[in-house]
Design a protein around this motif. Sequence first.
Motif, PDB file in Angstrom:
ATOM      1  N   ILE A  69      -2.916   2.298 -15.293  1.00  0.00           N
ATOM      2  CA  ILE A  69      -2.369   2.506 -13.905  1.00  0.00           C
ATOM      3  C   ILE A  69      -3.851   2.067 -12.818  1.00  0.00           C
ATOM      4  CG2 ILE A  69      -1.965   4.175 -12.223  1.00  0.00           C
ATOM      5  CD1 ILE A  69      -1.108   5.932 -14.581  1.00  0.00           C
ATOM      6  N   SER A  70      -3.476   1.400 -12.020  1.00  0.00           N
ATOM      7  CA  SER A  70      -4.405   1.107 -10.904  1.00  0.00           C
ATOM      8  C   SER A  70      -4.273   1.593  -9.714  1.00  0.00           C
ATOM      9  CB  SER A  70      -4.867  -0.287 -10.859  1.00  0.00           C
ATOM     10  OG  SER A  70      -3.698  -1.085 -10.407  1.00  0.00           O
ATOM     11  N   ALA A  71      -5.346   1.852  -8.705  1.00  0.00           N
ATOM     12  CA  ALA A  71      -4.668   2.482  -7.491  1.00  0.00           C
ATOM     13  C   ALA A  71      -5.642   1.574  -6.345  1.00  0.00           C
ATOM     14  CB  ALA A  71      -5.080   3.865  -7.239  1.00  0.00           C
ATOM     15  N   VAL A  72      -4.879   1.518  -5.106  1.00  0.00           N
ATOM     16  CA  VAL A  72      -5.753   0.776  -4.261  1.00  0.00           C
ATOM     17  C   VAL A  72      -5.274   1.759  -2.773  1.00  0.00           C
ATOM     18  CG1 VAL A  72      -5.436  -1.537  -5.148  1.00  0.00           C
ATOM     19  CG2 VAL A  72      -3.674  -0.577  -3.386  1.00  0.00           C
ATOM     20  N   PRO A  73      -6.498   1.504  -1.840  1.00  0.00           N
ATOM     21  CA  PRO A  73      -5.971   2.403  -0.698  1.00  0.00           C
ATOM     22  C   PRO A  73      -4.876   2.197  -0.128  1.00  0.00           C
ATOM     23  CG  PRO A  73      -8.244   1.534  -0.826  1.00  0.00           C
ATOM     24  CD  PRO A  73      -7.636   0.839  -1.871  1.00  0.00           C
ATOM     25  N   HIS A  74      -4.041   3.174   0.592  1.00  0.00           N
ATOM     26  CA  HIS A  74      -2.951   2.846   1.243  1.00  0.00           C
ATOM     27  C   HIS A  74      -3.163   2.098   2.630  1.00  0.00           C
ATOM     28  CE1 HIS A  74       0.774   3.919   3.542  1.00  0.00           C
ATOM     29  NE2 HIS A  74       1.294   4.196   2.155  1.00  0.00           N
ATOM     30  N   PRO A  75      -2.423   1.181   3.171  1.00  0.00           N
ATOM     31  CA  PRO A  75      -2.702   0.413   4.193  1.00  0.00           C
ATOM     32  C   PRO A  75      -2.729   1.440   5.644  1.00  0.00           C
ATOM     33  CG  PRO A  75      -0.731  -0.137   3.309  1.00  0.00           C
ATOM     34  CD  PRO A  75      -1.127   0.882   2.430  1.00  0.00           C
ATOM     35  N   THR A  76      -1.797   2.428   5.514  1.00  0.00           N
ATOM     36  CA  THR A  76      -1.691   3.093   6.699  1.00  0.00           C
ATOM     37  C   THR A  76      -2.036   4.545   6.589  1.00  0.00           C
ATOM     38  OG1 THR A  76       0.663   3.587   6.154  1.00  0.00           O
ATOM     39  CG2 THR A  76       0.339   1.617   7.359  1.00  0.00           C
ATOM     40  N   ARG A  77      -2.234   5.028   5.455  1.00  0.00           N
ATOM     41  CA  ARG A  77      -2.479   6.368   5.159  1.00  0.00           C
ATOM     42  C   ARG A  77      -4.027   6.607   4.668  1.00  0.00           C
ATOM     43  NH1 ARG A  77       2.715   7.657   2.213  1.00  0.00           N
ATOM     44  NH2 ARG A  77       4.188   8.129   3.887  1.00  0.00           N
ATOM     45  N   ILE A  78      -5.112   6.891   5.809  1.00  0.00           N
ATOM     46  CA  ILE A  78      -6.346   6.827   5.612  1.00  0.00           C
ATOM     47  C   ILE A  78      -6.494   7.960   4.624  1.00  0.00           C
ATOM     48  CG2 ILE A  78      -8.638   7.326   6.415  1.00  0.00           C
ATOM     49  CD1 ILE A  78      -6.986   4.883   7.502  1.00  0.00           C
TER      50      ILE A  78
END
Length: 174
Positions: A69-78
Motif C-alpha cells: 500500500i502506498s499513500a499520497v496527499p489528497h488533492p483537496t483535503r489538506i
Amino acid sequence: MNVVSNAITAVVTLFAVLLGGWLSTRNQDRLWRREHARQWRDIRLAVYRDFLTAYREYVAFTRDPAANISAVPHPTRIGTMMPFFDATGRSYAERMEATKTSALLVTERPAILNTVEQLVRCARHIAAARATHGVGDMPAEKFQELWAAERNFLDAARRELGLYPMPQDAAGLG
C-alpha cells in the motif's frame, strides 16, 4: 309501495357492492404496500451486508503483512492521505467503493449516507496509515475511530430496517 321497496333494496345493494369494492381495493393496496416495504427491507439488508463484508475485507487486506500500500496527499483535503493498492489489493478497494455506492443508492435515511461515508473514510485512513506503518505499529486511535464508525453505521442501519437497537456491550466490533 312495491316500486319504492324495490328501489330502496337496489340502492342498498348498490351501496353494499360499492362499499365492498372500495374496502377490497383498500385492503389490496395495504397488502401491496406491506409487500413492497418488505421487499425493500430485504434489498437494503442484503446491500448493507455486502457493504459490511467488503469493508471488512478491505480492512483485513490492509492488515496483511504482505499488502503493498502506498499513500499520497489528497488533492483537496489538506492533511489527508489517499491510499493506493497494488493489483492484488485493488479489487478490495473497488469492491468497497461499489458496495458503498449501492448502500447510498438504496437507503432512505440521511443518517445512513453520513455513516457510510464516515466508515469508508475511516477505512481509508487505516489503509493510508498502513502505507507508512508496519502491521504491528498501526495507530490504535485509527482503529478506535473505525470501530466507532462501524457501530454508528450498524445503529443507523438497524433503525432504518426497523430493528431494535444493539445493546451497548455488543460483542464482535473491533
